[in-house]
Design a protein around this motif. Structure first.
Motif: not given
Length: 317
Positions: A84-89, A120-123, A126-129
């Motif tokens: 899983t992952f999350k993206v932060i601006f 897979e997105a997970d906010v 997450p496993d990765h950010t």
């Protein structure tokens, strides 16, 4: 369109109030060797953001481009194999206020990037950010690391007194004194209740402490043990230090707990010169002539303010 070289580059963001500006910039110079008024720095130097009381986050650059579509195209290469992952601006950037990207638009950019990543997105967990940031008119995307303010926990010491260094100042002083920690030996020869020692130990630095006051050194031992750290904390005069150290951090005694005379202050500096090749001095007084008389050369300095109270932090070799 450009991708990064084999050697990683990082983007660091900073936040500080006006009273901390000088201290923060000295810490920046110590870490990165450059003088800047910006609160964003790009560097190939690898620093854990949790070391600094001012650093907010770090992006390890994976992709960069002139615009967002170039980044969207590049992130399609990311294969997370079911994790899983999350993206932060990043809110801290160098955009002109006239073109500031507002909250709703930042969320849209995060979502668009997520749609281009194979995972897979997970906010929440997450496993990765990943982070996305603008700097100098370009866009950067990479692995995101947030500052974990361990120094904040150290504020709750079982032993304390009113004139002790604050944990933020102590942590910054350690970073200024010891930007690269590997193989460094350090001493705090007037360690008080151990604030500097605790911050250094939390970064894995090999440091010992000493103080002449038996009540205070007992407090230092209790505080250090409270946070689960171990080191040598010795009751004794600075003149009894026989070992040599790479760095000393010397918080000059003053106020209610000390009636140190100018002669005694000079003696402290001369003894520190004897056993340490570099020293960071923390003082409420101007003592440039005394520092020179002790055989040190001042290489950098700043003023740390707290309301109407000021301390000088002076780097000497």
């Amino acid at each position: 369109m450009n991708t990064i070289s084999l050697l990683p580059d990082y983007i660091y963001t900073y936040a500080y109030n006006e009273d901390e500006r000088s201290l923060c910039h000295l810490e920046m110079r110590s870490f990165f060797g450059i003088d800047t008024t910006s609160n964003i720095i790009r560097s190939s130097i690898d620093i854990d953001p949790s070391r600094s009381p001012f650093m907010k986050e770090r992006i390890e650059i994976m992709y960069e481009g002139d615009n967002l579509p170039e980044i969207l195209q590049q992130v399609e290469a990311i294969q997370l194999n079911g994790s899983t992952f999350k993206v932060i601006f990043n809110k801290i950037n160098d955009l002109d206020p006239s073109v500031k990207i507002e909250y709703d638009d930042r969320r849209i950019i995060e979502r668009d990037l997520g749609l281009h990543i194979d995972g897979e997105a997970d906010v929440h967990h997450p496993d990765h950010t990943f982070g996305i940031i603008t700097l100098g008119g370009r866009w950067y995307f990479g692995k995101y690391m947030k500052n974990e303010p361990i120094w904040f926990q150290h504020m709750k010491k079982p032993r304390n007194y009113s004139i002790a260094l604050g944990t933020r100042l102590a942590r910054a002083a350690v970073n200024i004194a010891i930007p690269k920690t590997l193989g460094i030996t350090a001493i705090d020869p007037c360690c008080g209740i151990g604030t500097v020692v605790i911050e250094a130990l939390s970064m894995g630095i090999n440091i010992v402490g000493r103080d002449l006051n038996p009540h205070i050194i007992q407090g230092a031992r209790a505080n250090t043990a409270h946070f689960g750290y171990e080191t040598e904390l010795t009751l004794g005069d600075i003149s009894d230090v026989l070992s040599s150290y790479d760095v000393a951090i010397l918080d000059m005694p003053y106020n209610l707990f000390s009636s140190t005379t100018p002669e005694e202050q000079l003696s402290l500096l001369q003894h520190t010169r004897r056993f340490a090749s570099k020293v960071v001095i923390i003082t409420i007084e101007t003592m440039d002539e005394m520092i020179a008389e002790a055989g040190f050369v001042t290489t950098d300095r700043c003023v740390a303010k707290k309301r109407s109270f000021s301390r000088q932090i002076i780097v000497c070799e």
